[in-house]
Design a protein around this motif. Structure first.
Motif, short mmCIF file in Angstrom:
data_model
loop_
_atom_site.label_atom_id
_atom_site.label_comp_id
_atom_site.label_asym_id
_atom_site.label_seq_id
_atom_site.Cartn_x
_atom_site.Cartn_y
_atom_site.Cartn_z
N ASN A 198 -3.79 -10.98 2.26
CA ASN A 198 -5.08 -10.28 2.15
C ASN A 198 -5.24 -9.63 0.78
O ASN A 198 -4.39 -8.87 0.32
N PHE A 199 -6.35 -9.96 0.09
CA PHE A 199 -6.58 -9.50 -1.28
C PHE A 199 -6.62 -7.99 -1.38
O PHE A 199 -5.97 -7.40 -2.25
N TRP A 200 -7.36 -7.33 -0.51
CA TRP A 200 -7.51 -5.88 -0.59
C TRP A 200 -6.19 -5.18 -0.31
O TRP A 200 -5.84 -4.20 -0.95
N PHE A 201 -5.47 -5.71 0.67
CA PHE A 201 -4.19 -5.10 1.03
C PHE A 201 -3.15 -5.29 -0.07
O PHE A 201 -2.48 -4.33 -0.48
N ARG A 202 -3.04 -6.50 -0.57
CA ARG A 202 -1.96 -6.84 -1.50
C ARG A 202 -2.27 -6.43 -2.94
O ARG A 202 -1.44 -5.84 -3.64
N VAL A 229 -2.75 2.50 2.56
CA VAL A 229 -2.04 1.25 2.83
C VAL A 229 -0.55 1.52 3.05
O VAL A 229 0.05 1.06 4.02
N VAL A 265 -5.42 -4.76 -4.30
CA VAL A 265 -6.06 -3.46 -4.49
C VAL A 265 -5.18 -2.33 -3.95
O VAL A 265 -4.99 -1.30 -4.60
N GLY A 266 -4.61 -2.55 -2.76
CA GLY A 266 -3.81 -1.50 -2.14
C GLY A 266 -2.35 -1.54 -2.52
O GLY A 266 -1.59 -0.64 -2.15
N THR A 303 -9.84 3.49 -5.42
CA THR A 303 -8.62 2.82 -5.91
C THR A 303 -7.42 3.76 -5.88
O THR A 303 -6.27 3.31 -5.88
N TYR A 335 -7.02 4.34 -1.49
CA TYR A 335 -6.74 3.18 -0.66
C TYR A 335 -5.25 2.80 -0.66
O TYR A 335 -4.68 2.57 0.41
N VAL A 372 -15.60 4.11 -7.07
CA VAL A 372 -14.59 3.05 -7.19
C VAL A 372 -13.24 3.63 -7.59
O VAL A 372 -12.19 3.26 -7.05
#
Length: 218
Positions: free
Chosen positions: A188-192, A33, A194-195, A26, A29, A22
């Motif tokens: 988008n959660f992962w893009f905004r 992006v 997390v990334g 983190t 990623y 993880v």
């Protein structure tokens, strides 16, 4: 005889592996992006510059002597007009435009140093009498002309405005990313989250002047 691992210690080892994965994700990623965000901004701006070049060629030689806000006529002219096979001046001007397209392709899509891309683009056009080189040139130009009309992020067509004053005609080419599209892309959660990614409008070229600072190349 080997001792059996305590069940609790095995659980801890699995948790450590998971947390390590993880943590690495983190860190990597967001980098991927932002690489995508910056890359698409570069492509979009290159394409807007080529549209301006194409419009300049169109208005200089086409009988209408006006910009084409739809881009349909200018693309048909660049691709198919018979004048390029009849007039050496027209042909040379279009070849200059083709060099820019090939240069963009070699530099931005093949990821090679700018100088090598520049040399390769010129070299391909110089060898157009060779059947293989001609096929390469035609293929690359066809690919680039198919890409040139739409922003690589949203695949929407560029906004082209023509302001006809009493003195001159002014061309304005803008990235089509509007607030609605940007909200959707950035939702988008992962893009905004997390990334830490964020797409923005890529800018405008107004009367030949881009709204962004020139990007440094290799």
């Amino acid at each position: 005889m080997a001792k059996k691992k305590v069940k609790g210690s095995l659980v801890y080892e699995i948790l450590i592996v998971i947390l390590t994965v993880v943590l690495v994700a983190t860190l990597l990623y967001p980098k991927s992006v932002w690489k995508r965000v910056n890359y698409e901004a570069m492509l979009c701006r290159d394409q807007m510059e080529r549209i301006v070049d194409a419009e300049g060629l169109y208005i200089s030689f086409h009988e209408s002597h006006t910009f084409d806000s739809s881009l349909v006529n200018v693309m048909n002219y660049i691709r198919n007009d018979s004048i390029f096979g009849l007039d050496s001046v027209h042909s040379t001007m279009r070849d200059t435009f083709y060099v820019k397209l090939i240069f963009d392709y070699l530099r931005d899509y093949q990821d090679i140093p700018t100088k090598k891309a520049d040399d390769s683009a010129a070299s391909l056009l110089e060898k157009r009498s060779d059947s293989l080189a001609t096929a390469q040139v035609d293929s690359i130009i066809n690919v680039m002309l198919n890409k040139i009309l739409t922003c690589p992020t949203s695949r929407d067509t560029y906004k082209v405005q023509v302001v006809d004053t009493s003195a001159i005609k002014i061309l304005k080419v803008s990235c089509p990313l509007d607030s609605v599209t940007l909200d959707s892309l950035n939702h988008n959660f992962w893009f905004r989250v997390v990334g830490s990614g964020k797409f923005e409008n890529h800018g405008t070229i107004d009367n030949g002047q881009p709204s962004w600072e020139p990007m440094k190349r290799k």
